[in-house]
Write an enzyme that holds these catalytic residues in place. Structure first.
Site, PDB file in Angstrom:
ATOM      1  N   PRO A 123      14.133  -7.397  -3.462  1.00 15.46           N
ATOM      2  CA  PRO A 123      14.260  -6.154  -2.684  1.00 15.46           C
ATOM      3  C   PRO A 123      13.057  -5.206  -2.765  1.00 15.46           C
ATOM      4  O   PRO A 123      13.147  -4.110  -3.324  1.00 15.46           O
ATOM      5  CB  PRO A 123      15.518  -5.522  -3.268  1.00 15.46           C
ATOM      6  CG  PRO A 123      15.527  -5.987  -4.685  1.00 15.46           C
ATOM      7  CD  PRO A 123      14.985  -7.391  -4.644  1.00 15.46           C
ATOM      8  N   CYS A 124      11.954  -5.581  -2.156  1.00 13.95           N
ATOM      9  CA  CYS A 124      10.769  -4.723  -2.153  1.00 13.95           C
ATOM     10  C   CYS A 124      11.000  -3.447  -1.345  1.00 13.95           C
ATOM     11  O   CYS A 124      10.281  -2.467  -1.529  1.00 13.95           O
ATOM     12  CB  CYS A 124       9.545  -5.483  -1.662  1.00 13.95           C
ATOM     13  SG  CYS A 124       9.724  -6.208  -0.038  1.00 13.95           S
TER      14      CYS A 124
END
Length: 159
Positions: A123-124
């Site tokens: 989850p950047c």
């Protein structure tokens, strides 16, 4: 390599696997979604699609899919740190840099996020500027904002 194109609320996802692990999840903007879905579906790709559907419906907080992202040792450390960010929460590039063992490496963290081959799974989109501002998302800040809003909508009320 087996791959599918799967719908999401704001476009499509291109999901690819190799050797029974996901190697790529990319966002396709709506204007780029004129191609037909690919037909090389596998059990893993079907499961990935089911998990993405559950994520967008607010029923899945953490993906449980085998992954094999290609990257440097530092990039992999950063991606491991990203996996520790809880649903609906954010951390700054500097915080991730310190956790990954590079206290002055906020820019390098930004580059590792930019090179993240597994959108959503790693989850950047949960990484923000030091002041909490939305910065640096390869898929566009509008998508980053929408993803964070989606997660916040489904957060339980805290006492």
């Amino acid at each position: 390599m087996p791959a599918v194109i799967h719908p999401m609320p704001w476009g499509m996802l291109h999901i690819e696997e190799r050797d029974d692990a996901l190697i790529s999840v990319r966002y396709l903007r709506p204007e780029a979604c004129h191609e037909d879905p690919l037909s090389k579906e596998t059990p893993l790709l079907r499961e990935a699609c089911a998990q993405f559907d559950a994520y967008f419906a607010g029923r899945l907080r953490r993906f449980s899919l085998p992954v094999s992202p290609m990257g440097t040792a530092f990039q992999r450390r950063v991606w491991e740190e990203l996996l520790r960010i809880e649903w609906g929460r954010t951390r700054s590039y500097g915080e991730i840099a310190r956790s990954a063992g590079s206290p002055r490496g906020a820019r390098a963290v930004g580059m590792a996020c930019n090179r993240n081959p597994l959108l959503l799974v790693v989850p950047c989109h949960r990484v923000v500027g030091a002041d909490g501002s939305l910065v640096g998302f390869g898929e566009g800040l509008e998508l980053k904002r929408r993803l964070l809003e989606l997660e916040r909508v489904f957060l339980p009320l805290e006492n």
